[in-house]
Scaffold this motif. Structure first.
Motif, PDB file in Angstrom:
ATOM      1  N   ARG A 134       1.035  -1.118   0.099  1.00 28.20           N
ATOM      2  CA  ARG A 134      -0.043   0.089  -0.074  1.00 28.20           C
ATOM      3  C   ARG A 134       0.766   1.309  -0.082  1.00 28.20           C
ATOM      4  O   ARG A 134       1.812   1.308   0.826  1.00 28.20           O
ATOM      5  CB  ARG A 134      -0.914   0.043   1.230  1.00 28.20           C
TER       6      ARG A 134
ATOM      7  N   ASP B  50       0.527   5.629   0.180  1.00 21.27           N
ATOM      8  CA  ASP B  50      -0.377   6.649   0.530  1.00 21.27           C
ATOM      9  C   ASP B  50       0.517   7.847   0.199  1.00 21.27           C
ATOM     10  O   ASP B  50       1.631   8.000   0.576  1.00 21.27           O
ATOM     11  CB  ASP B  50      -0.993   6.779   1.635  1.00 21.27           C
TER      12      ASP B  50
ATOM     13  N   ARG C 175      -3.406  -1.528  -9.973  1.00 26.40           N
ATOM     14  CA  ARG C 175      -4.320  -1.170  -9.045  1.00 26.40           C
ATOM     15  C   ARG C 175      -5.589  -1.751  -9.199  1.00 26.40           C
ATOM     16  O   ARG C 175      -6.372  -2.546  -8.181  1.00 26.40           O
ATOM     17  CB  ARG C 175      -4.466   0.214  -8.922  1.00 26.40           C
TER      18      ARG C 175
ATOM     19  N   GLU D 114      -1.957  -1.067  -3.838  1.00 26.90           N
ATOM     20  CA  GLU D 114      -3.121   0.054  -3.437  1.00 26.90           C
ATOM     21  C   GLU D 114      -2.482   1.286  -3.383  1.00 26.90           C
ATOM     22  O   GLU D 114      -1.359   1.444  -2.506  1.00 26.90           O
ATOM     23  CB  GLU D 114      -3.686  -0.485  -2.116  1.00 26.90           C
TER      24      GLU D 114
ATOM     25  N   ILE E 172      -4.232   3.302   7.524  1.00 30.66           N
ATOM     26  CA  ILE E 172      -3.416   2.189   7.079  1.00 30.66           C
ATOM     27  C   ILE E 172      -3.353   0.818   8.318  1.00 30.66           C
ATOM     28  O   ILE E 172      -3.503  -0.346   7.982  1.00 30.66           O
ATOM     29  CB  ILE E 172      -1.956   2.818   6.898  1.00 30.66           C
TER      30      ILE E 172
ATOM     31  N   HIS F  45      -2.458  -3.134   8.000  1.00 29.61           N
ATOM     32  CA  HIS F  45      -0.940  -2.917   7.422  1.00 29.61           C
ATOM     33  C   HIS F  45      -0.275  -2.605   8.680  1.00 29.61           C
ATOM     34  O   HIS F  45      -0.660  -2.149   9.539  1.00 29.61           O
ATOM     35  CB  HIS F  45      -0.927  -1.883   6.236  1.00 29.61           C
TER      36      HIS F  45
ATOM     37  N   SER G  72       4.124  -0.867   3.642  1.00 32.27           N
ATOM     38  CA  SER G  72       3.173   0.380   3.249  1.00 32.27           C
ATOM     39  C   SER G  72       4.331   1.507   3.499  1.00 32.27           C
ATOM     40  O   SER G  72       5.134   1.570   4.103  1.00 32.27           O
ATOM     41  CB  SER G  72       2.163   0.568   3.994  1.00 32.27           C
TER      42      SER G  72
END
Length: 240
Positions: free
Chosen positions: A2, A4, A26, A32, A78, A83, A111
């Motif tokens: 993941r 962000d 994705r 992600e 998260i 995660h 992540s």
């Protein structure tokens, strides 16, 4: 994995990360990526995220509070999604330079949280509070950290399982092995009087592999002598 991205321009980041190989990855669930608006975490009606720098000087500085609160909320999201706490990277001109080795290292993380700066920079206190590291994509300055964050997200994502059709999709490319990639050719065999090298038409896989390696060495020595020297030192060290 993941990733962000905390940014003032989430639509810009979302658009880029929805295209081509990364966009398909994705959609298929191999990676992600989420983009977050830092302005949503301001405490004033004007949604202001910057102010004048202490000590004077040109431009404005991004304030600590909106970035901090945005990152704290992203960390919560998260962790609630199962995660680990993200590895937090601030995209800054003063960070360590991004390399393929760094991308490999980051691709092993569960992540990532990439924070994009703007204006004259970010209040140092929030960097000291949250950052696991700072990264720059080169010795030049951009108008904002979005392009740098997108470079990191793209270069790391493509190393994640399933994003490319096979590991060979990145293992033979420039920088992965410490060399620049060999020249590539496609149809037709002759174009504008230039022919594809005969060795590539031979069907002899061992000879083709040898030729490609030699081309990589030659190209790296000519274009990136620093990389070539580093590669040869590693090879000689391994052979001892």
């Amino acid at each position: 994995m993941r990733i962000d991205i905390a940014t003032l321009f989430p639509e810009m980041c979302e658009r880029v990360m929805s295209e081509s190989i990364i966009g398909r990855a994705r959609q298929r669930g191999y990676i992600e990526i989420n983009c977050h608006q830092i302005r949503d975490y301001t405490t004033n009606r004007q949604k202001q995220v910057d102010d004048y720098p202490y000590g004077g000087g040109p431009g404005m500085v991004m304030q600590a509070q909106p970035i901090h609160d945005c990152c704290v909320d992203i960390i919560r999201q998260i962790e609630e999604a199962g995660h680990e706490r993200p590895h937090i990277i601030f995209m800054t001109a003063g960070g360590s330079t991004l390399t393929e080795e760094k991308c490999k290292e980051l691709a092993e993380k569960d992540s990532l949280l990439l924070v994009c700066g703007h204006y004259e920079g970010i209040d140092e206190r929030v960097i000291e509070t949250l950052a696991d590291e700072e990264i720059s994509i080169g010795d030049y300055v951009l108008t904002g950290g979005e392009l740098a964050a997108l470079v990191v997200a793209d270069s790391v994502s493509r190393l994640c399982p399933g994003v490319l059709s096979s590991p060979e999709g990145y293992q033979e490319e420039s920088h992965y092995s410490g060399l620049l990639e060999y020249p590539q050719y496609s149809r037709p065999e002759e174009w504008n009087g230039r022919r594809v090298p005969d060795i590539l038409l031979s069907g002899h896989h061992a000879n083709i592999a040898k030729w490609r390696h030699e081309q990589s060495l030659e190209r790296t020595k000519e274009r990136r002598p620093d990389m070539y020297e580093r590669y040869m030192k590693n090879v000689n060290g391994e052979n001892r």
